[in-house]
Scaffold this motif. Structure first.
Motif, PDB file in Angstrom:
ATOM      1  N   GLY A   1       2.978   3.649  -2.773  1.00 17.77           N
ATOM      2  CA  GLY A   1       4.368   4.075  -2.603  1.00 17.77           C
ATOM      3  C   GLY A   1       4.464   5.573  -2.393  1.00 17.77           C
ATOM      4  O   GLY A   1       5.207   6.051  -1.532  1.00 17.77           O
ATOM      5  N   HIS A   2       3.694   6.316  -3.151  1.00 10.32           N
ATOM      6  CA  HIS A   2       3.653   7.773  -2.987  1.00 10.32           C
ATOM      7  C   HIS A   2       3.181   8.137  -1.586  1.00 10.32           C
ATOM      8  O   HIS A   2       3.738   9.030  -0.937  1.00 10.32           O
ATOM      9  CB  HIS A   2       2.732   8.375  -4.051  1.00 10.32           C
ATOM     10  CG  HIS A   2       2.662   9.854  -4.022  1.00 10.32           C
ATOM     11  ND1 HIS A   2       1.642  10.527  -3.414  1.00 10.32           N
ATOM     12  CD2 HIS A   2       3.496  10.796  -4.525  1.00 10.32           C
ATOM     13  CE1 HIS A   2       1.834  11.828  -3.539  1.00 10.32           C
ATOM     14  NE2 HIS A   2       2.955  12.019  -4.210  1.00 10.32           N
TER      15      HIS A   2
ATOM     16  N   LEU B   1       8.887   1.373   3.107  1.00  9.54           N
ATOM     17  CA  LEU B   1       9.183   1.614   1.696  1.00  9.54           C
ATOM     18  C   LEU B   1       9.879   0.408   1.063  1.00  9.54           C
ATOM     19  O   LEU B   1       9.597   0.067  -0.088  1.00  9.54           O
ATOM     20  CB  LEU B   1      10.030   2.879   1.540  1.00  9.54           C
ATOM     21  CG  LEU B   1      10.207   3.389   0.114  1.00  9.54           C
ATOM     22  CD1 LEU B   1       8.859   3.706  -0.535  1.00  9.54           C
ATOM     23  CD2 LEU B   1      11.103   4.624   0.114  1.00  9.54           C
TER      24      LEU B   1
ATOM     25  N   PHE C   1       2.108  -2.674   4.963  1.00  6.72           N
ATOM     26  CA  PHE C   1       3.524  -2.365   4.765  1.00  6.72           C
ATOM     27  C   PHE C   1       4.216  -2.123   6.101  1.00  6.72           C
ATOM     28  O   PHE C   1       5.337  -2.574   6.327  1.00  6.72           O
ATOM     29  CB  PHE C   1       3.679  -1.133   3.864  1.00  6.72           C
ATOM     30  CG  PHE C   1       3.049  -1.312   2.517  1.00  6.72           C
ATOM     31  CD1 PHE C   1       3.658  -2.078   1.540  1.00  6.72           C
ATOM     32  CD2 PHE C   1       1.831  -0.725   2.233  1.00  6.72           C
ATOM     33  CE1 PHE C   1       3.069  -2.251   0.290  1.00  6.72           C
ATOM     34  CE2 PHE C   1       1.234  -0.888   0.990  1.00  6.72           C
ATOM     35  CZ  PHE C   1       1.852  -1.661   0.022  1.00  6.72           C
TER      36      PHE C   1
ATOM     37  N   TYR D   1      -0.169   0.285  -6.542  1.00  2.00           N
ATOM     38  CA  TYR D   1       1.069   0.266  -5.761  1.00  2.00           C
ATOM     39  C   TYR D   1       1.824   1.584  -5.899  1.00  2.00           C
ATOM     40  O   TYR D   1       2.487   2.022  -4.952  1.00  2.00           O
ATOM     41  CB  TYR D   1       1.947  -0.926  -6.141  1.00  2.00           C
ATOM     42  CG  TYR D   1       1.611  -2.147  -5.325  1.00  2.00           C
ATOM     43  CD1 TYR D   1       2.211  -2.373  -4.095  1.00  2.00           C
ATOM     44  CD2 TYR D   1       0.666  -3.060  -5.763  1.00  2.00           C
ATOM     45  CE1 TYR D   1       1.884  -3.474  -3.328  1.00  2.00           C
ATOM     46  CE2 TYR D   1       0.336  -4.172  -5.008  1.00  2.00           C
ATOM     47  CZ  TYR D   1       0.945  -4.370  -3.782  1.00  2.00           C
ATOM     48  OH  TYR D   1       0.594  -5.465  -3.023  1.00  2.00           O
ATOM     49  N   SER D   2       1.722   2.243  -7.042  1.00  3.06           N
ATOM     50  CA  SER D   2       2.350   3.560  -7.204  1.00  3.06           C
ATOM     51  C   SER D   2       1.704   4.565  -6.250  1.00  3.06           C
ATOM     52  O   SER D   2       2.396   5.359  -5.611  1.00  3.06           O
ATOM     53  CB  SER D   2       2.231   4.047  -8.648  1.00  3.06           C
ATOM     54  OG  SER D   2       2.957   3.210  -9.507  1.00  3.06           O
TER      55      SER D   2
ATOM     56  N   TRP E   1       7.223  -2.139   0.454  1.00  2.00           N
ATOM     57  CA  TRP E   1       6.483  -1.712  -0.732  1.00  2.00           C
ATOM     58  C   TRP E   1       7.257  -2.056  -2.010  1.00  2.00           C
ATOM     59  O   TRP E   1       6.689  -2.568  -2.967  1.00  2.00           O
ATOM     60  CB  TRP E   1       6.202  -0.198  -0.673  1.00  2.00           C
ATOM     61  CG  TRP E   1       5.670   0.322  -1.959  1.00  2.00           C
ATOM     62  CD1 TRP E   1       4.372   0.320  -2.372  1.00  2.00           C
ATOM     63  CD2 TRP E   1       6.428   0.882  -3.035  1.00  2.00           C
ATOM     64  NE1 TRP E   1       4.284   0.851  -3.642  1.00  2.00           N
ATOM     65  CE2 TRP E   1       5.544   1.204  -4.058  1.00  2.00           C
ATOM     66  CE3 TRP E   1       7.792   1.152  -3.220  1.00  2.00           C
ATOM     67  CZ2 TRP E   1       5.952   1.779  -5.258  1.00  2.00           C
ATOM     68  CZ3 TRP E   1       8.201   1.719  -4.413  1.00  2.00           C
ATOM     69  CH2 TRP E   1       7.290   2.030  -5.415  1.00  2.00           C
ATOM     70  N   GLY E   2       8.545  -1.761  -2.014  1.00  6.87           N
ATOM     71  CA  GLY E   2       9.365  -2.026  -3.197  1.00  6.87           C
ATOM     72  C   GLY E   2       9.379  -3.490  -3.589  1.00  6.87           C
ATOM     73  O   GLY E   2       9.339  -3.833  -4.774  1.00  6.87           O
TER      74      GLY E   2
ATOM     75  N   ILE F   1       3.412   6.334   1.153  1.00  5.45           N
ATOM     76  CA  ILE F   1       4.465   6.004   2.127  1.00  5.45           C
ATOM     77  C   ILE F   1       5.508   7.111   2.166  1.00  5.45           C
ATOM     78  O   ILE F   1       5.927   7.560   3.246  1.00  5.45           O
ATOM     79  CB  ILE F   1       5.120   4.646   1.794  1.00  5.45           C
ATOM     80  CG1 ILE F   1       4.136   3.503   2.066  1.00  5.45           C
ATOM     81  CG2 ILE F   1       6.408   4.443   2.598  1.00  5.45           C
ATOM     82  CD1 ILE F   1       4.577   2.154   1.532  1.00  5.45           C
TER      83      ILE F   1
ATOM     84  N   PHE G   1       5.915  -4.242  -5.034  1.00  9.43           N
ATOM     85  CA  PHE G   1       5.807  -3.573  -6.332  1.00  9.43           C
ATOM     86  C   PHE G   1       6.572  -4.353  -7.401  1.00  9.43           C
ATOM     87  O   PHE G   1       6.071  -4.577  -8.503  1.00  9.43           O
ATOM     88  CB  PHE G   1       6.349  -2.147  -6.213  1.00  9.43           C
ATOM     89  CG  PHE G   1       6.256  -1.336  -7.471  1.00  9.43           C
ATOM     90  CD1 PHE G   1       5.078  -0.686  -7.806  1.00  9.43           C
ATOM     91  CD2 PHE G   1       7.345  -1.209  -8.320  1.00  9.43           C
ATOM     92  CE1 PHE G   1       4.985   0.079  -8.963  1.00  9.43           C
ATOM     93  CE2 PHE G   1       7.264  -0.456  -9.478  1.00  9.43           C
ATOM     94  CZ  PHE G   1       6.087   0.192  -9.805  1.00  9.43           C
TER      95      PHE G   1
END
Length: 128
Positions: free
Chosen positions: A95-96, A51, A39, A91-92, A54-55, A98, A58
């Protein structure tokens, strides 16, 4: 579905999530020990935040799941829907991570601006 069956499925899914993370992770991070390296590398390359990268990744999985919901008979490509769900869980987690890392970096920056050594401050917080 009985709760006992649900808990059995949940337990099996947790194992699959961990196995998938351990199998796929190195392909994305290379030699780096930083599990967020991919990322960060893409963020730097395209001058955006990790982020945001990542989005985008995701949402690829969310889109695949939405396609499945709309048309379950439609080919899901190389990965079955169950694999997409496992990827969304991983991925959750990423994301957390990050978001948490950014919070930690923000705290360090704020302390540094105040002339406080972050390491000394953290040690003081955790020393009885």
């Amino acid at each position: 579905m009985k709760k006992s069956r649900f808990l059995e499925l949940q337990k099996n899914l947790k194992t699959e999530v961990e196995d998938t993370f351990n199998q796929k992770g190195p392909a994305y991070t290379g030699e780096s020990k930083d599990c967020l390296a991919n990322f960060k590398k893409m963020a730097e390359k395209f001058n955006v935040s990790p982020l945001l990268v990542w989005g985008i990744y995701f949402n690829k999985h969310v889109d695949a799941i939405n396609s499945f919901i709309t048309n379950p008979d439609l080919s899901q490509g190389s990965e079955p829907i169950e694999t997409r769900l496992i990827d969304i869980i991983n991925y959750s987690y990423l994301g957390h991570a990050i978001i948490e890392e950014e919070k930690e970096n923000s705290i360090v920056r704020d302390l540094s601006k105040e002339g406080i050594n972050p390491v000394t401050k953290i040690k003081a917080e955790f020393t009885p």
